[in-house]
Design an enzyme around this catalytic site. Structure first.
Site, PDB file in Angstrom:
ATOM      1  N   TYR A 294       1.134  -1.522  -0.124  1.00 53.12           N
ATOM      2  CA  TYR A 294      -0.009  -0.141   0.044  1.00 53.12           C
ATOM      3  C   TYR A 294       0.830   1.205   0.078  1.00 53.12           C
ATOM      4  O   TYR A 294       1.593   1.265   0.775  1.00 53.12           O
ATOM      5  CB  TYR A 294      -0.994   0.034   1.369  1.00 53.12           C
ATOM      6  CG  TYR A 294      -2.021   0.832   1.292  1.00 53.12           C
ATOM      7  CD1 TYR A 294      -3.445   0.374   0.583  1.00 53.12           C
ATOM      8  CD2 TYR A 294      -2.192   2.166   1.508  1.00 53.12           C
ATOM      9  CE1 TYR A 294      -4.425   1.117   0.483  1.00 53.12           C
ATOM     10  CE2 TYR A 294      -3.063   2.988   1.614  1.00 53.12           C
ATOM     11  CZ  TYR A 294      -4.384   2.357   0.746  1.00 53.12           C
ATOM     12  OH  TYR A 294      -5.557   3.130   0.781  1.00 53.12           O
ATOM     13  N   TYR A 344      -5.624   5.620  -7.316  1.00 55.26           N
ATOM     14  CA  TYR A 344      -5.995   5.669  -5.834  1.00 55.26           C
ATOM     15  C   TYR A 344      -7.248   4.970  -5.741  1.00 55.26           C
ATOM     16  O   TYR A 344      -8.266   5.861  -5.765  1.00 55.26           O
ATOM     17  CB  TYR A 344      -5.798   6.820  -5.052  1.00 55.26           C
ATOM     18  CG  TYR A 344      -5.976   6.793  -3.806  1.00 55.26           C
ATOM     19  CD1 TYR A 344      -5.530   6.201  -2.783  1.00 55.26           C
ATOM     20  CD2 TYR A 344      -7.421   7.614  -3.504  1.00 55.26           C
ATOM     21  CE1 TYR A 344      -5.929   6.354  -1.436  1.00 55.26           C
ATOM     22  CE2 TYR A 344      -7.633   7.521  -2.044  1.00 55.26           C
ATOM     23  CZ  TYR A 344      -6.909   6.964  -1.022  1.00 55.26           C
ATOM     24  OH  TYR A 344      -7.295   6.951   0.242  1.00 55.26           O
TER      25      TYR A 344
END
Ligand SMILES: [Zn+2]
Lengths: 390, 319
Positions: A294, A344
């Site tokens: 991440y 994103y």
């Protein structure tokens, strides 16, 4: 006891285009991604009996079911803590399938995070209510500490101090992600790599973070189809087996401001996830051919490499500087370009890339992939996956 | 006001000043009372002046004056108009100038000079008459109070036709600066903390200028941020200690973007480690962001954010 490892699989992935202005509602994005994932798996909406999304998603499960034409639902669930939910949705789906609560569960995340509500913008209301979260925020928001970038920057500064890490060390992560995205046609930053000099010259967001340490803001949606490994074998695609799935929160955890624990240089909640993943899968760092880490902000990519055991404490800077996270490196990280480069979508697009790596269909395919590690939001209670080939 | 309008105003004021200077000395209204002992006694007592020559006839008789005299510094007292203006006050050549300045926005006033010259002592029974001469206008000048004009005049006090004292008096008539700070301070600060029964003690402490740390009444453990149950012994009996108010920067950020409501950027937020063993988040203020560093010694201060909220903040210890 029902055993999770290897009994379930991701059988389908789907996504909308990634943009800055989708021009349609979040519900429509969700429906489009779910259709795409079902088509990919070779399933129809009537095969779906479970839906899982993030607490933060604005599209109710029943609303998505209505649009897509899903009939009866026997399982629906939500996972908390922003991007920390990403792999958690797959864990919840896999648990439902492994226990027979549902047969085919779709996980989805859909938002107009750029053209609609932007998470990076300060919202004076976040500290306003005396819920446990509102009270927690109230130790920070009144001082103007109220954006994810600033919350992460606080950890990053201490990490730099402890290990002599520099802004350039963070910058090398951004450069690698943009290099990967440059050859991914689905990436927003396709064909647009950056240099370390550009990273250093980009404006301050919250020192020590530059603009190019921060992931982009995107509109889009991703959906994943989870079903039993047995059923997945009969479907259109080769299954990505769920070898391990875990959630994790640490002692003394706060939402994104865990500044009161003894150490601020690690990610204890990711340590919890990592230990569970290795334990469940029987694998270790050496068994992972590529990782989806991440990357909403660059510093935590370094921390994750350490917390998950790919290198020692304080050694991630050298791991990265030595090319360790490049496509041909020791541990190619985010071959799709991550959230810094591709889009994103709150970590969900990374899970889709992990599935492609298992299938061998990624545009930036890593050689001989057997196992892929995936992580979710960092600095928050989080989750992780190990996906494996047959 | 445009530059041209300002120049016109200046010319008008200077022309008025010329005319008023040309008027020369203008006699005012005679003192309501002659120089008298009761007034002298009050004044001397108020000023703490015990010289018997002002109040004791016998002592005064034996002095160089041979009789009671008035303290020279009382000179203004004798002809000072009363609190209630009864229309008997004569106009002076200064009045028009002051009025013109008021009308042009120079509404502020502060006395800058007062020089008195006494030609002789005054005796009981003398009745004084003041006479005023306007003597000068200078400006506009930039001052700490605001832009203004210095206005100067002279008063001569006469007993019969004999001048007994002179005074040069000068005031600055200024345009008060725009007081920006006050209306802004009244604007509600948008970043309010949520407060409940578990955290109210902290904010009440801040309101009194005390930094409080929750302390378990049973096992004594200190805890921040506070909560309802002691994590060490499950006790819900809570008390608190007053922190020493010093600390050390453990980590910090300099926030630049995006803009934050109620704040101007850049600003510093730090995790401060207290010697009591807990950490707390707050702003480091009164210090350029580039001078903040991990390990920096700071002490607490309190800032009023609006009518309701005070926040604890941190300043370098050496300041
Ligand atoms: Zn206790």
């Amino acid at each position: 006891m029902v055993s999770l490892p290897g009994s379930t699989a991701v059988a389908g992935i789907g996504a909308t285009e990634f943009s800055k202005q989708s021009g349609r509602s979040e519900l429509q994005l969700a429906a489009e991604a779910v259709f795409a994932a079902l088509d990919d798996a070779g399933l129809s909406p009537s095969d779906v009996d479970g839906l899982v999304t993030y607490t933060q998603d604005t599209n109710q499960e029943i609303a998505v079911a209505r649009e897509v034409g899903i009939g009866d639902l026997t399982f629906f669930s939500r996972v908390h803590y922003g991007g920390g939910a990403a792999c958690g949705t797959v864990l919840h789906a896999a648990m439902a399938v492994a226990t027979g609560v549902a047969e085919t569960v779709v996980c989805y995340r859909a938002f107009n995070e750029r053209s609609g509500r932007r998470f990076g913008q300060p919202d004076a209301r976040i500290g306003g209510e005396p819920s446990s979260q509102g009270l927690e925020m109230s130790w920070h928001v009144p001082y103007g500490l109220m954006t994810p970038a600033a919350w992460v920057a606080m950890f990053a500064r201490r990490y730099m101090h402890a290990y002599g890490v520099t802004s350039e060390d963070f910058g090398r992560v951004a450069v690698a992600m943009r290099r990967h995205a440059a050859t991914n046609p689905a990436a927003w930053f396709h064909g647009r790599p950056i240099t370390l000099e550009e990273h250093q010259a980009s404006r301050w967001i919250a020192e020590p973070l530059h603009l190019l340490d921060c992931c982009q803001e995107s509109d889009g949606a991703v959906a994943l189809v989870v079903t039993s490994a047995e059923r997945a074998r009969d479907l259109r695609r080769s299954p990505a087996l769920i070898s391990a799935a875990a959630q994790g929160a640490g002692a003394g955890q706060l939402m994104m401001t865990s500044y009161y624990r003894d150490d601020m240089t690690g990610l204890p909640e990711m340590g919890v996830v990592g230990r569970r993943l290795w334990e469940q899968s029987g694998l270790g760092p050496a068994d992972i051919q590529t990782a989806i880490l991440y990357d909403h902000f660059t510093p935590f990519v370094l921390t994750q490499l350490e917390e998950l055991g790919f290198c020692g404490r304080g050694e991630a800077r050298d791991f990265v500087a030595g090319g360790g996270i490049e496509i041909d490196g020791r541990l190619p990280v985010n071959p799709h370009g991550g959230q810094l480069g591709e889009a994103y979508i709150h970590g969900m697009n990374g899970i889709a890339e992990a599935v492609r790596q298992i299938r061998g269909t990624s545009v930036n395919q890593v050689a001989a992939v057997r196992n892929v590690l995936v992580t979710a939001g960092t600095g928050v209670p989080t989750s992780g996956l190990v996906l494996s080939a047959e | 006001m445009t530059a041209t309008a300002e120049a016109d105003l200046h010319d008008r004021l200077m022309a008025l000043a010329e005319r008023q200077i040309a008027v020369g000395e203008v006699r005012g209204v005679a003192a309501a009372d002659p120089v008298n002992l009761p007034m002298i006694r009050h004044w001397a007592a108020a000023m703490g002046d015990a010289n018997p020559v002002y109040t004791d006839a016998e002592a005064a008789a034996g002095s160089a004056h041979g009789e009671i005299v008035a303290p020279p510094a009382m000179i203004q007292v004798w002809t000072m108009p009363g609190v209630v203006r009864d229309g008997r006050q004569a106009t002076t050549p200064v009045d028009d100038v002051l009025r013109a300045l008021d009308g042009s926005g120079y509404t502020g006033v502060v006395a800058t000079n007062c020089e008195q010259t006494y030609h002789r002592y005054l005796r009981l029974g003398e009745r004084l008459v003041p006479a005023t001469r306007f003597t000068g206008l200078a400006g506009p000048k930039r001052t700490a109070l605001g832009e203004g004009y210095f206005v100067t005049w002279n008063i001569t006090w006469y007993s019969q036709d004999e001048p007994v004292a002179d005074m040069l008096f000068r005031v600055l008539k200024f345009r008060p600066r725009e007081r920006k700070t006050k209306p802004e301070a009244r604007e509600p600060y948008p970043l309010k903390p949520a407060i409940n029964r578990d955290t109210a003690f902290f904010w009440e402490g801040v309101g009194r200028g005390e930094l409080l740390i929750q302390r378990c009444a049973d096992c004594g453990e200190l805890r921040h941020p506070p909560g309802p149950v002691c994590p060490s012994c499950r006790s819900v009996e809570r008390t608190h200690v007053v922190a020493s108010g010093v600390g050390e920067v453990y980590s910090y950020v300099v926030h630049h973007n995006p803009p934050v409501p109620g704040r101007s950027t850049p600003f510093v937020v730090a995790v401060v480690e207290l010697p009591e063993g807990v950490r707390i988040v707050g702003n480091v203020v009164d210090c350029p962001p580039e001078e903040v560093g991990i390990g920096m010694q700071v002490r607490v201060t309190y800032r009023q954010m609006d009518d309701e909220l005070i926040l604890p903040m941190w300043v370098p210890q050496e300041s």
